[in-house]
Scaffold this motif. Sequence first.
Motif, PDB file in Angstrom:
ATOM      1  N   PRO A   1      65.007  -0.197   9.478  1.00  0.00           N
ATOM      2  CA  PRO A   1      65.370  -0.574  10.853  1.00  0.00           C
ATOM      3  C   PRO A   1      65.603   0.629  11.771  1.00  0.00           C
ATOM      4  O   PRO A   1      65.270   0.571  12.964  1.00  0.00           O
ATOM      5  CB  PRO A   1      66.654  -1.382  10.652  1.00  0.00           C
ATOM      6  CG  PRO A   1      66.483  -2.006   9.316  1.00  0.00           C
ATOM      7  CD  PRO A   1      65.821  -0.936   8.495  1.00  0.00           C
ATOM      8  N   HIS A   2      66.176   1.711  11.221  1.00  0.00           N
ATOM      9  CA  HIS A   2      66.358   2.925  12.028  1.00  0.00           C
ATOM     10  C   HIS A   2      65.007   3.461  12.480  1.00  0.00           C
ATOM     11  O   HIS A   2      64.845   3.864  13.653  1.00  0.00           O
ATOM     12  CB  HIS A   2      67.092   3.969  11.202  1.00  0.00           C
ATOM     13  CG  HIS A   2      67.264   5.288  11.898  1.00  0.00           C
ATOM     14  ND1 HIS A   2      67.992   5.441  13.059  1.00  0.00           N
ATOM     15  CD2 HIS A   2      66.767   6.529  11.591  1.00  0.00           C
ATOM     16  CE1 HIS A   2      67.956   6.703  13.443  1.00  0.00           C
ATOM     17  NE2 HIS A   2      67.220   7.377  12.574  1.00  0.00           N
ATOM     18  N   TYR A   3      64.039   3.463  11.596  1.00  0.00           N
ATOM     19  CA  TYR A   3      62.675   3.901  11.922  1.00  0.00           C
ATOM     20  C   TYR A   3      62.076   3.014  13.014  1.00  0.00           C
ATOM     21  O   TYR A   3      61.512   3.507  14.004  1.00  0.00           O
ATOM     22  CB  TYR A   3      61.840   3.846  10.647  1.00  0.00           C
ATOM     23  CG  TYR A   3      60.354   4.055  10.802  1.00  0.00           C
ATOM     24  CD1 TYR A   3      59.833   5.059  11.612  1.00  0.00           C
ATOM     25  CD2 TYR A   3      59.455   3.245  10.095  1.00  0.00           C
ATOM     26  CE1 TYR A   3      58.457   5.257  11.713  1.00  0.00           C
ATOM     27  CE2 TYR A   3      58.089   3.432  10.194  1.00  0.00           C
ATOM     28  CZ  TYR A   3      57.586   4.431  11.004  1.00  0.00           C
ATOM     29  OH  TYR A   3      56.241   4.628  11.105  1.00  0.00           O
ATOM     30  N   TYR A   4      62.212   1.709  12.868  1.00  0.00           N
ATOM     31  CA  TYR A   4      61.658   0.793  13.862  1.00  0.00           C
ATOM     32  C   TYR A   4      62.319   0.986  15.235  1.00  0.00           C
ATOM     33  O   TYR A   4      61.661   0.911  16.270  1.00  0.00           O
ATOM     34  CB  TYR A   4      61.838  -0.653  13.410  1.00  0.00           C
ATOM     35  CG  TYR A   4      60.900  -1.101  12.308  1.00  0.00           C
ATOM     36  CD1 TYR A   4      60.102  -0.201  11.626  1.00  0.00           C
ATOM     37  CD2 TYR A   4      60.817  -2.434  11.945  1.00  0.00           C
ATOM     38  CE1 TYR A   4      59.250  -0.602  10.622  1.00  0.00           C
ATOM     39  CE2 TYR A   4      59.969  -2.860  10.940  1.00  0.00           C
ATOM     40  CZ  TYR A   4      59.182  -1.942  10.275  1.00  0.00           C
ATOM     41  OH  TYR A   4      58.343  -2.360   9.284  1.00  0.00           O
ATOM     42  N   GLU A   5      63.621   1.226  15.231  1.00  0.00           N
ATOM     43  CA  GLU A   5      64.334   1.432  16.490  1.00  0.00           C
ATOM     44  C   GLU A   5      63.808   2.676  17.214  1.00  0.00           C
ATOM     45  O   GLU A   5      63.552   2.653  18.433  1.00  0.00           O
ATOM     46  CB  GLU A   5      65.829   1.566  16.231  1.00  0.00           C
ATOM     47  CG  GLU A   5      66.648   1.795  17.488  1.00  0.00           C
ATOM     48  CD  GLU A   5      68.136   1.912  17.222  1.00  0.00           C
ATOM     49  OE1 GLU A   5      68.915   1.838  18.187  1.00  0.00           O
ATOM     50  OE2 GLU A   5      68.522   2.096  16.036  1.00  0.00           O
ATOM     51  N   LEU A   6      63.651   3.760  16.472  1.00  0.00           N
ATOM     52  CA  LEU A   6      63.118   4.983  17.069  1.00  0.00           C
ATOM     53  C   LEU A   6      61.690   4.773  17.559  1.00  0.00           C
ATOM     54  O   LEU A   6      61.286   5.305  18.602  1.00  0.00           O
ATOM     55  CB  LEU A   6      63.164   6.122  16.051  1.00  0.00           C
ATOM     56  CG  LEU A   6      64.558   6.564  15.599  1.00  0.00           C
ATOM     57  CD1 LEU A   6      64.446   7.660  14.539  1.00  0.00           C
ATOM     58  CD2 LEU A   6      65.400   7.051  16.779  1.00  0.00           C
ATOM     59  N   TYR A   7      60.937   4.001  16.824  1.00  0.00           N
ATOM     60  CA  TYR A   7      59.546   3.728  17.188  1.00  0.00           C
ATOM     61  C   TYR A   7      59.467   2.954  18.502  1.00  0.00           C
ATOM     62  O   TYR A   7      58.684   3.294  19.397  1.00  0.00           O
ATOM     63  CB  TYR A   7      58.886   2.935  16.058  1.00  0.00           C
ATOM     64  CG  TYR A   7      57.393   2.764  16.209  1.00  0.00           C
ATOM     65  CD1 TYR A   7      56.514   3.731  15.730  1.00  0.00           C
ATOM     66  CD2 TYR A   7      56.858   1.635  16.810  1.00  0.00           C
ATOM     67  CE1 TYR A   7      55.139   3.582  15.854  1.00  0.00           C
ATOM     68  CE2 TYR A   7      55.486   1.469  16.939  1.00  0.00           C
ATOM     69  CZ  TYR A   7      54.634   2.446  16.456  1.00  0.00           C
ATOM     70  OH  TYR A   7      53.274   2.299  16.579  1.00  0.00           O
ATOM     71  N   GLU A   8      60.289   1.915  18.619  1.00  0.00           N
ATOM     72  CA  GLU A   8      60.299   1.122  19.855  1.00  0.00           C
ATOM     73  C   GLU A   8      60.618   2.003  21.066  1.00  0.00           C
ATOM     74  O   GLU A   8      60.017   1.847  22.138  1.00  0.00           O
ATOM     75  CB  GLU A   8      61.327  -0.003  19.750  1.00  0.00           C
ATOM     76  CG  GLU A   8      60.958  -1.101  18.771  1.00  0.00           C
ATOM     77  CD  GLU A   8      62.022  -2.185  18.695  1.00  0.00           C
ATOM     78  OE1 GLU A   8      62.848  -2.284  19.629  1.00  0.00           O
ATOM     79  OE2 GLU A   8      62.044  -2.940  17.700  1.00  0.00           O
ATOM     80  N   LYS A   9      61.557   2.914  20.883  1.00  0.00           N
ATOM     81  CA  LYS A   9      61.950   3.782  21.995  1.00  0.00           C
ATOM     82  C   LYS A   9      60.871   4.804  22.319  1.00  0.00           C
ATOM     83  O   LYS A   9      60.580   5.058  23.499  1.00  0.00           O
ATOM     84  CB  LYS A   9      63.262   4.490  21.648  1.00  0.00           C
ATOM     85  CG  LYS A   9      64.460   3.561  21.576  1.00  0.00           C
ATOM     86  CD  LYS A   9      65.720   4.311  21.162  1.00  0.00           C
ATOM     87  CE  LYS A   9      66.920   3.378  21.111  1.00  0.00           C
ATOM     88  NZ  LYS A   9      68.153   4.093  20.648  1.00  0.00           N
ATOM     89  N   ARG A  10      60.271   5.403  21.289  1.00  0.00           N
ATOM     90  CA  ARG A  10      59.274   6.445  21.541  1.00  0.00           C
ATOM     91  C   ARG A  10      58.095   5.902  22.340  1.00  0.00           C
ATOM     92  O   ARG A  10      57.576   6.574  23.251  1.00  0.00           O
ATOM     93  CB  ARG A  10      58.778   7.055  20.228  1.00  0.00           C
ATOM     94  CG  ARG A  10      57.660   8.078  20.442  1.00  0.00           C
ATOM     95  CD  ARG A  10      57.212   8.760  19.178  1.00  0.00           C
ATOM     96  NE  ARG A  10      58.250   9.617  18.620  1.00  0.00           N
ATOM     97  CZ  ARG A  10      58.068  10.437  17.582  1.00  0.00           C
ATOM     98  NH1 ARG A  10      56.861  10.524  17.014  1.00  0.00           N
ATOM     99  NH2 ARG A  10      59.049  11.163  17.119  1.00  0.00           N
ATOM    100  N   PHE A  11      57.648   4.693  22.021  1.00  0.00           N
ATOM    101  CA  PHE A  11      56.468   4.141  22.686  1.00  0.00           C
ATOM    102  C   PHE A  11      56.816   3.109  23.759  1.00  0.00           C
ATOM    103  O   PHE A  11      55.933   2.432  24.274  1.00  0.00           O
ATOM    104  CB  PHE A  11      55.519   3.558  21.634  1.00  0.00           C
ATOM    105  CG  PHE A  11      54.995   4.595  20.686  1.00  0.00           C
ATOM    106  CD1 PHE A  11      54.080   5.544  21.114  1.00  0.00           C
ATOM    107  CD2 PHE A  11      55.460   4.668  19.381  1.00  0.00           C
ATOM    108  CE1 PHE A  11      53.604   6.522  20.251  1.00  0.00           C
ATOM    109  CE2 PHE A  11      54.997   5.633  18.507  1.00  0.00           C
ATOM    110  CZ  PHE A  11      54.067   6.578  18.944  1.00  0.00           C
ATOM    111  N   ASP A  12      58.099   3.022  24.091  1.00  0.00           N
ATOM    112  CA  ASP A  12      58.564   2.187  25.196  1.00  0.00           C
ATOM    113  C   ASP A  12      57.982   0.774  25.117  1.00  0.00           C
ATOM    114  O   ASP A  12      57.344   0.283  26.055  1.00  0.00           O
ATOM    115  CB  ASP A  12      58.169   2.845  26.533  1.00  0.00           C
ATOM    116  CG  ASP A  12      58.845   2.176  27.727  1.00  0.00           C
ATOM    117  OD1 ASP A  12      59.932   1.584  27.541  1.00  0.00           O
ATOM    118  OD2 ASP A  12      58.276   2.240  28.835  1.00  0.00           O
ATOM    119  N   LEU A  13      58.253   0.103  23.997  1.00  0.00           N
ATOM    120  CA  LEU A  13      57.664  -1.217  23.768  1.00  0.00           C
ATOM    121  C   LEU A  13      58.484  -2.347  24.374  1.00  0.00           C
ATOM    122  O   LEU A  13      58.006  -3.471  24.465  1.00  0.00           O
ATOM    123  CB  LEU A  13      57.481  -1.444  22.255  1.00  0.00           C
ATOM    124  CG  LEU A  13      56.570  -0.416  21.572  1.00  0.00           C
ATOM    125  CD1 LEU A  13      56.426  -0.732  20.093  1.00  0.00           C
ATOM    126  CD2 LEU A  13      55.202  -0.360  22.251  1.00  0.00           C
TER     127      LEU A  13
END
Length: 377
Positions: free
Chosen positions: A88-100
């Motif tokens: 979940p930490h990985y997914y959270e960072l991913y959502e933020k990096r690509f502004d989903l």
Amino acid sequence: MPDDFDILVIGAGQAGLSAAYHLRRLGLIPERDFLVLDHSEGPGGAWQHRWPSLTLGTVNRVHDLPGMSFEETLPPGAERAQAATAVPHYYELYEKRFDLRVHRPVSVRVVCDRTGDGQRCDYLRGRGEVLHAETDTAGTVRARGLINCTGTWERPFVPRYRGQEDFAGRQLHTRDYHEAAEFAGKHVVVVGGGISAVQLLDEISQVTSTTWVTRSEPVFRDEQFGPQDGRAAVARVEDRVRRGLPPGSVVSVTGLPWTDALRAAKARGALDRKPMFDHIEPGGVRWADGGFQAADVILWATGFRSALDHLAPLRLRGPGGGITMTGRLATRVAADPRIHLIGYGPSASTIGANRAGRAAAVELTAELGLSGLRDRR
């Protein structure tokens, strides 16, 4: 936020994030051209609900999402980290990096072609130009196309056996499992022949007595499960969904890989498998030949089904019991090309979901006349 979008993505697990990433790459803008809804309180998909003892050292490989590696988000010694925290930490960072811009918690109750009075679906036959997704907190969202990524976690499967409701002990599904220590001093019957079943059997058998039962004889693999084996397994599942049949069990194709932990479980007798019992009694389970095993707990490690009930008004299922799929990676519903299902059939894996996310994004944008949008902007 507007109510109308070109594409609605339901679910923000691996599949949903992959689809959203590729929609952005194709030039679509979140909250304007497409919208991502997720029913969970936070990022992580089904990973945030995994049992605490499942670590990165024991879980099957977590494949990278496109454009960002999982490893770069991990601290040293991460093999001991809980999967329910690290992923979940990985997914959270991913959502933020690509502004989903995932909207949560929002549950989609039903998707249909038309609406009646704005509060319920009109079940009349015929296809409307726009799909209507009725939600619990965000009203009705209208979209020209749908990428459904709801996975299976919300639909645990427990088979029915005579006497099940009379069992005096505890029954639970893999989805409800937390730790083996809670079963100490109790006899546990573990039902199921998949990877999760043997992992939990291994843990529980270290703290108490167990009985393992499966419908068919488990097949263990000594050799490494390589890319060619993976392609063959996916091909078999893909063939089924292209013919409109239910996807079937993946483990029936792949078999169970031997690990050091499972070899230790075998040495202490935990893998002495018994065939499926005939019925359940208040104090345990009984086989057709009269054999009986007293039990305090029955753990149903019997898998999941695709969480697609919200799509029922669209009548996607055919006479074969499944949904006939088409498209390059079998993500497109043959009866309705506006709809792509990721996590159904061959895309029901982390690596499969990644590839399917791109295929669905490319094919659906072409279907809706959105191809080349990035160049035009």
